[in-house]
Structure formats: C-alpha cells, structure tokens
Scaffold this active site. Structure first.
Site, PDB file in Angstrom:
ATOM      1  N   GLU A  24       2.461  -2.051   8.205  1.00 37.89           N
ATOM      2  CA  GLU A  24       2.262  -1.930   6.757  1.00 37.89           C
ATOM      3  C   GLU A  24       3.197  -0.884   6.145  1.00 37.89           C
ATOM      4  O   GLU A  24       3.053   0.315   6.382  1.00 37.89           O
ATOM      5  CB  GLU A  24       0.799  -1.586   6.447  1.00 37.89           C
ATOM      6  N   GLU A  65      -5.935   2.659   1.668  1.00 38.77           N
ATOM      7  CA  GLU A  65      -4.900   1.684   2.031  1.00 38.77           C
ATOM      8  C   GLU A  65      -5.365   0.810   3.192  1.00 38.77           C
ATOM      9  O   GLU A  65      -5.115  -0.397   3.215  1.00 38.77           O
ATOM     10  CB  GLU A  65      -3.590   2.395   2.395  1.00 38.77           C
ATOM     11  N   GLU A  72      -7.209  -7.645   1.966  1.00 38.26           N
ATOM     12  CA  GLU A  72      -6.138  -8.626   1.777  1.00 38.26           C
ATOM     13  C   GLU A  72      -6.046  -9.588   2.961  1.00 38.26           C
ATOM     14  O   GLU A  72      -5.894 -10.798   2.770  1.00 38.26           O
ATOM     15  CB  GLU A  72      -4.803  -7.915   1.558  1.00 38.26           C
TER      16      GLU A  72
END
Length: 118
Positions: A24, A65, A72
């Site tokens: 990420e 995050e 997601e």
C-alpha cells in the site's frame, strides 16, 4: 472454531502490517511521515506529553489507513465491478483517513511550532 494461540495471533497481526508496508503506497508514505516524526521527537527533544500527542496521531493515521484498506478490499471482494454504492462506502472510509491526517498535520503544526520558533 478454536482461537489460535496468542503468539500466532501476534504473528498474523504483524503479517498484516508487513503486507500493508509491502503493498500500500499511502501506508508507505504515512510510515515515512511516522519515522520523520520519530526523528523530530528526539532531535527537538520534545516533552513527554508533546511526544505522546505526536505518536498518538501518527498511530491513528496508520490505523485508519489499515481499516480503510480492509474496507476497500472487502468491498472489492463483494462487488468486483463498478457500483456507486460501493464507491460511496470506499469514499467514506477514505474520508476518515483524510480527517485523521488533517488532525495529525494540525497537531504537528501546533506542537512543532513551539520548538522551532523559540
């Protein structure tokens, strides 16, 4: 289903953090900001309460995050094709990270200004 032993749970959690670092980009940027803040805490010799506030907001950004990425990924599994409703959910999760990042920047400005502009 039996729960795994505690050491296995810690290993799984650390593996999750490692996967975030590996895959990420936003997490990598936020992790770099965390290390910059660690350096500044020691370089500017922040007081314990000021250092704690900086560390709290850094970990809050990193944690949000991770949660955002989990949301997601789950949304992508549930609906791989474009869907406005899924997009709405993803945008809300990203908005939470943005809000936490704004708080972190404001906190940094308030705290570091005491040390930089003496």
């Amino acid at each position: 289903m039996r729960k795994p032993p505690v050491h296995k749970s810690f290993f799984n959690a650390l593996r999750g953090i490692f996967l975030m670092v590996k895959t990420e980009r936003n997490f990598q940027i936020e992790l770099a900001a965390f290390f910059i803040n660690l350096f500044l805490i020691f370089y500017l010799q922040l007081s314990a309460p000021d250092a704690l506030f900086i560390l709290l907001v850094c970990f809050a950004v990193l944690s949000s995050e991770i949660i955002n990425t989990a949301i997601e990924r789950l949304c992508d599994m549930v609906q791989p094709d474009f869907d406005k409703r899924i997009g709405f959910i993803k945008d809300i999760a990203a908005g939470a990270v943005l809000l936490m990042s704004i708080l972190a920047v404001i906190t940094g400005i308030i705290i570091y200004s005491k040390y930089l502009f003496q």
